[in-house]
Motif scaffolding. Sequence first.
Motif, PDB file in Angstrom:
ATOM      1  N   PRO A   1      -2.793   2.061   6.810  1.00  0.00           N
ATOM      2  CA  PRO A   1      -3.424   0.660   6.748  1.00  0.00           C
ATOM      3  C   PRO A   1      -4.084   0.321   8.067  1.00  0.00           C
ATOM      4  O   PRO A   1      -3.965   0.667   8.948  1.00  0.00           O
ATOM      5  N   ARG A   2      -4.924  -0.707   7.891  1.00  0.00           N
ATOM      6  CA  ARG A   2      -5.800  -1.146   9.027  1.00  0.00           C
ATOM      7  C   ARG A   2      -4.776  -2.031   9.917  1.00  0.00           C
ATOM      8  O   ARG A   2      -5.046  -2.524  10.949  1.00  0.00           O
ATOM      9  N   THR A   3      -3.794  -2.553   9.253  1.00  0.00           N
ATOM     10  CA  THR A   3      -2.833  -3.394  10.010  1.00  0.00           C
ATOM     11  C   THR A   3      -1.329  -2.690  10.089  1.00  0.00           C
ATOM     12  O   THR A   3      -0.511  -3.219   9.304  1.00  0.00           O
TER      13      THR A   3
ATOM     14  N   ASN B   1      -6.538  -1.500  -4.274  1.00  0.00           N
ATOM     15  CA  ASN B   1      -5.458  -1.932  -3.238  1.00  0.00           C
ATOM     16  C   ASN B   1      -4.087  -2.254  -4.084  1.00  0.00           C
ATOM     17  O   ASN B   1      -3.012  -2.067  -3.453  1.00  0.00           O
ATOM     18  N   TYR B   2      -3.987  -2.535  -5.305  1.00  0.00           N
ATOM     19  CA  TYR B   2      -2.931  -2.573  -6.488  1.00  0.00           C
ATOM     20  C   TYR B   2      -2.262  -1.145  -6.547  1.00  0.00           C
ATOM     21  O   TYR B   2      -1.285  -1.012  -6.394  1.00  0.00           O
ATOM     22  N   ILE B   3      -3.315  -0.166  -6.608  1.00  0.00           N
ATOM     23  CA  ILE B   3      -2.816   1.037  -6.827  1.00  0.00           C
ATOM     24  C   ILE B   3      -1.983   1.507  -5.658  1.00  0.00           C
ATOM     25  O   ILE B   3      -0.979   2.319  -5.607  1.00  0.00           O
ATOM     26  N   GLY B   4      -2.559   1.114  -4.466  1.00  0.00           N
ATOM     27  CA  GLY B   4      -2.006   1.599  -2.976  1.00  0.00           C
ATOM     28  C   GLY B   4      -0.416   1.108  -2.946  1.00  0.00           C
ATOM     29  O   GLY B   4       0.525   1.606  -2.504  1.00  0.00           O
TER      30      GLY B   4
ATOM     31  N   ALA C   1      -6.906  -6.943 -12.371  1.00  0.00           N
ATOM     32  CA  ALA C   1      -7.840  -6.831 -11.066  1.00  0.00           C
ATOM     33  C   ALA C   1      -9.228  -7.084 -11.624  1.00  0.00           C
ATOM     34  O   ALA C   1      -9.701  -6.436 -12.566  1.00  0.00           O
ATOM     35  N   LYS C   2     -10.059  -7.828 -10.483  1.00  0.00           N
ATOM     36  CA  LYS C   2     -11.256  -8.214 -11.065  1.00  0.00           C
ATOM     37  C   LYS C   2     -12.532  -6.976 -11.025  1.00  0.00           C
ATOM     38  O   LYS C   2     -13.615  -7.086 -11.353  1.00  0.00           O
ATOM     39  N   ASP C   3     -12.200  -6.061 -10.159  1.00  0.00           N
ATOM     40  CA  ASP C   3     -13.001  -5.093  -9.843  1.00  0.00           C
ATOM     41  C   ASP C   3     -12.414  -3.977  -9.147  1.00  0.00           C
ATOM     42  O   ASP C   3     -11.110  -3.748  -9.107  1.00  0.00           O
ATOM     43  N   ALA C   4     -13.299  -2.661  -9.052  1.00  0.00           N
ATOM     44  CA  ALA C   4     -12.495  -1.658  -8.671  1.00  0.00           C
ATOM     45  C   ALA C   4     -11.757  -1.454  -7.160  1.00  0.00           C
ATOM     46  O   ALA C   4     -10.860  -0.941  -6.925  1.00  0.00           O
TER      47      ALA C   4
ATOM     48  N   GLY D   1      -2.008   2.290   2.758  1.00  0.00           N
ATOM     49  CA  GLY D   1      -3.528   2.904   3.501  1.00  0.00           C
ATOM     50  C   GLY D   1      -4.117   3.673   2.503  1.00  0.00           C
ATOM     51  O   GLY D   1      -5.508   3.412   2.562  1.00  0.00           O
ATOM     52  N   HIS D   2      -3.682   4.462   1.542  1.00  0.00           N
ATOM     53  CA  HIS D   2      -4.494   5.003   0.547  1.00  0.00           C
ATOM     54  C   HIS D   2      -5.168   4.006  -0.161  1.00  0.00           C
ATOM     55  O   HIS D   2      -6.417   4.343  -0.588  1.00  0.00           O
ATOM     56  N   GLY D   3      -4.471   2.886  -0.484  1.00  0.00           N
ATOM     57  CA  GLY D   3      -4.958   1.725  -1.537  1.00  0.00           C
ATOM     58  C   GLY D   3      -6.242   1.189  -0.597  1.00  0.00           C
ATOM     59  O   GLY D   3      -7.351   1.113  -1.197  1.00  0.00           O
ATOM     60  N   GLU D   4      -6.052   0.923   0.609  1.00  0.00           N
ATOM     61  CA  GLU D   4      -7.237   0.443   1.317  1.00  0.00           C
ATOM     62  C   GLU D   4      -8.302   1.450   1.556  1.00  0.00           C
ATOM     63  O   GLU D   4      -9.589   0.966   1.461  1.00  0.00           O
ATOM     64  N   LEU D   5      -7.951   2.785   1.712  1.00  0.00           N
ATOM     65  CA  LEU D   5      -9.194   3.702   1.827  1.00  0.00           C
ATOM     66  C   LEU D   5     -10.036   3.445   0.652  1.00  0.00           C
ATOM     67  O   LEU D   5     -11.055   3.780   0.605  1.00  0.00           O
ATOM     68  N   GLY D   6      -9.378   3.566  -0.719  1.00  0.00           N
ATOM     69  CA  GLY D   6     -10.094   3.640  -2.031  1.00  0.00           C
ATOM     70  C   GLY D   6     -10.914   2.468  -2.096  1.00  0.00           C
ATOM     71  O   GLY D   6     -12.040   2.529  -2.390  1.00  0.00           O
TER      72      GLY D   6
END
Length: 242
Positions: free
Chosen positions: A215-217, A62-65, A54-57, A86-91
Amino acid sequence: MNKHGIASIEEANQICEAAGLDPYKTCEETQMICFENAKWAYVVGTAIALKEKAKDAVEAANYIGEGLQSFCIPGSVADDRKVGIGHGELGARLLSPDTKCFAFLAGHESFAAAEGAIKIAQMANKSRPADKPLRCILNGLGKDAAMIISRINGFTYVQTQFDYFTGELKEVKRIAYSNGPRAAVNCYGADDVREGVAILWKEDVDVSITGQVTPRTPPASSTPLQAPTRRSASVQVRLTLA
């Protein structure tokens, strides 16, 4: 895990250890009452982020999600609503410099939300630009409960008074119950929905959550409840205070 070239949870843990990370311990320190599976879910998610470089936090979140989602029981509400994703996207949104303020909309019993607020206040800004720190507030609590939770956790209690004729929100007093990073969390108590919404506008909240995160979708069968914008803040507070 197989999708990302990881053979087992044991290998996932080894990947994290090799990077000097202990997601299991971090999860436990964040919320002592969490389930055992939550700790291993973060191990898997972190291993995926490391494996995929992953290039950044934001991308890592999103990967952690994905790791969190893999622990959702098939057929459960969490699985149907893709709560892990959804939690990954929130983070990811909280780590993005575009998000200025994050609000937990909590009931009077939500000490778990308070614990999460502490960790966000302490950790999120390590991955954000120094000139764009994330602010974090708790809102939707009764005023007495908000003061008690502030004292217990070292937050800053902000007492407000709402004028129902003019719609004006006034700050009555502000008490910081610590001198450290916990004091950066403003804790509000609203008497009703209108005051709760006014507090969100006062703090310029971008993202707010309560309960489960979707998640948003989401799938067509799901009911999106979380990660609203300021435009839907009134709906969110209404759900919380009802």
